[in-house]
Design a protein around this motif. Sequence first.
Motif, PDB file in Angstrom:
ATOM      1  N   ALA A   1       0.843  -1.192   0.000  1.00 13.80           N
ATOM      2  CA  ALA A   1       0.000   0.000   0.000  1.00 13.80           C
ATOM      3  C   ALA A   1       0.882   1.247   0.000  1.00 13.80           C
ATOM      4  N   ARG A   2       1.947   1.174   0.812  1.00 15.59           N
ATOM      5  CA  ARG A   2       2.870   2.330   0.878  1.00 15.59           C
ATOM      6  C   ARG A   2       3.559   2.505  -0.465  1.00 15.59           C
ATOM      7  N   ALA A   3       4.020   1.435  -1.068  1.00 13.55           N
ATOM      8  CA  ALA A   3       4.676   1.495  -2.376  1.00 13.55           C
ATOM      9  C   ALA A   3       3.699   2.025  -3.425  1.00 13.55           C
ATOM     10  N   GLU A   4       2.437   1.538  -3.337  1.00  9.68           N
ATOM     11  CA  GLU A   4       1.409   2.005  -4.275  1.00  9.68           C
ATOM     12  C   GLU A   4       1.164   3.497  -4.069  1.00  9.68           C
ATOM     13  N   GLN A   5       1.161   3.930  -2.798  1.00 14.96           N
ATOM     14  CA  GLN A   5       0.952   5.354  -2.500  1.00 14.96           C
ATOM     15  C   GLN A   5       2.125   6.169  -3.042  1.00 14.96           C
ATOM     16  N   ILE A   6       3.362   5.671  -2.816  1.00 15.87           N
ATOM     17  CA  ILE A   6       4.567   6.380  -3.313  1.00 15.87           C
ATOM     18  C   ILE A   6       4.528   6.435  -4.839  1.00 15.87           C
ATOM     19  N   ARG A   7       4.165   5.280  -5.470  1.00 16.26           N
ATOM     20  CA  ARG A   7       4.071   5.236  -6.923  1.00 16.26           C
ATOM     21  C   ARG A   7       3.001   6.209  -7.406  1.00 16.26           C
ATOM     22  N   SER A   8       1.861   6.218  -6.717  1.00 13.40           N
ATOM     23  CA  SER A   8       0.769   7.111  -7.101  1.00 13.40           C
ATOM     24  C   SER A   8       1.198   8.562  -6.936  1.00 13.40           C
ATOM     25  N   ASP A   9       1.850   8.874  -5.798  1.00 14.84           N
ATOM     26  CA  ASP A   9       2.346  10.247  -5.584  1.00 14.84           C
ATOM     27  C   ASP A   9       3.387  10.620  -6.645  1.00 14.84           C
ATOM     28  N   ALA A  10       4.263   9.668  -6.966  1.00 12.94           N
ATOM     29  CA  ALA A  10       5.298   9.914  -7.976  1.00 12.94           C
ATOM     30  C   ALA A  10       4.654  10.134  -9.348  1.00 12.94           C
TER      31      ALA A  10
ATOM     32  N   ASP B   1       3.182  13.695 -13.484  1.00 14.84           N
ATOM     33  CA  ASP B   1       2.154  14.307 -14.334  1.00 14.84           C
ATOM     34  C   ASP B   1       2.165  15.827 -14.196  1.00 14.84           C
ATOM     35  N   ARG B   2       2.324  16.323 -12.936  1.00 13.98           N
ATOM     36  CA  ARG B   2       2.383  17.771 -12.717  1.00 13.98           C
ATOM     37  C   ARG B   2       3.623  18.358 -13.391  1.00 13.98           C
ATOM     38  N   ILE B   3       4.751  17.665 -13.248  1.00 11.19           N
ATOM     39  CA  ILE B   3       6.001  18.150 -13.879  1.00 11.19           C
ATOM     40  C   ILE B   3       5.836  18.175 -15.397  1.00 11.19           C
ATOM     41  N   VAL B   4       5.269  17.110 -15.958  1.00  9.64           N
ATOM     42  CA  VAL B   4       5.054  17.060 -17.410  1.00  9.64           C
ATOM     43  C   VAL B   4       4.090  18.164 -17.833  1.00  9.64           C
ATOM     44  N   ALA B   5       2.980  18.332 -17.052  1.00 10.81           N
ATOM     45  CA  ALA B   5       1.996  19.370 -17.383  1.00 10.81           C
ATOM     46  C   ALA B   5       2.634  20.749 -17.307  1.00 10.81           C
ATOM     47  N   ASP B   6       3.427  20.981 -16.232  1.00 10.01           N
ATOM     48  CA  ASP B   6       4.119  22.270 -16.099  1.00 10.01           C
ATOM     49  C   ASP B   6       5.104  22.472 -17.257  1.00 10.01           C
ATOM     50  N   ALA B   7       5.828  21.424 -17.600  1.00 10.14           N
ATOM     51  CA  ALA B   7       6.803  21.513 -18.704  1.00 10.14           C
ATOM     52  C   ALA B   7       6.087  21.789 -20.015  1.00 10.14           C
TER      53      ALA B   7
END
Length: 193
Positions: free
Chosen positions: A16-25, A30-36
Amino acid sequence: MSLDTVVEDIRDEARARAEQIRSDADERADRIVADAEADADDILEERQQAVEQQIEQEREQTLSSAKLEAKQMRLEARRDVLQDVRETVEQRIATMDEGREDLTRALLDDAATEFADDATVHVYGRADDEALLTDILADYDGYDLAGERDCLGGVVVESERSRVRVNNTFDSVLDDVWEDSLRDISTELFDER
């Protein structure tokens, strides 16, 4: 609780933690790509505006240069036409027969007012007018034909005593008339009304 259950709970929690980290990443990526992409769109728009502005400036400069060149060409053409007209007038004056004697006498009479008290007055004229000037000067006491001048006609009159020289050549009269009438001539030739 058995050890297997604890291990399984830890694994589930780790997953669950790995999934959360993956989801956050993924969200962060996505935010970095959208900002870029937004930055790239802004940069692209700025560059397009800069290019369009540069194109407009170059177009204006080219248009301005073309207008200036066209104006200069028109002025040169006008100058050439005026020069041709002037040369035609000079040629006609140089070759005119009718009225030449009367005009020459009038110019000599006008110059003679400067030399009323002088005993000897020298007159110069066009080489082709030598016979005409000799005939005219026969009517003037103390006036002699002293030589030639490069001119269209008329006379240059001088006296040693008064140190005065009067240039009453057709050239000088034409210069005065041309200068006084240049605007009217240009208006007539180029229909500037």
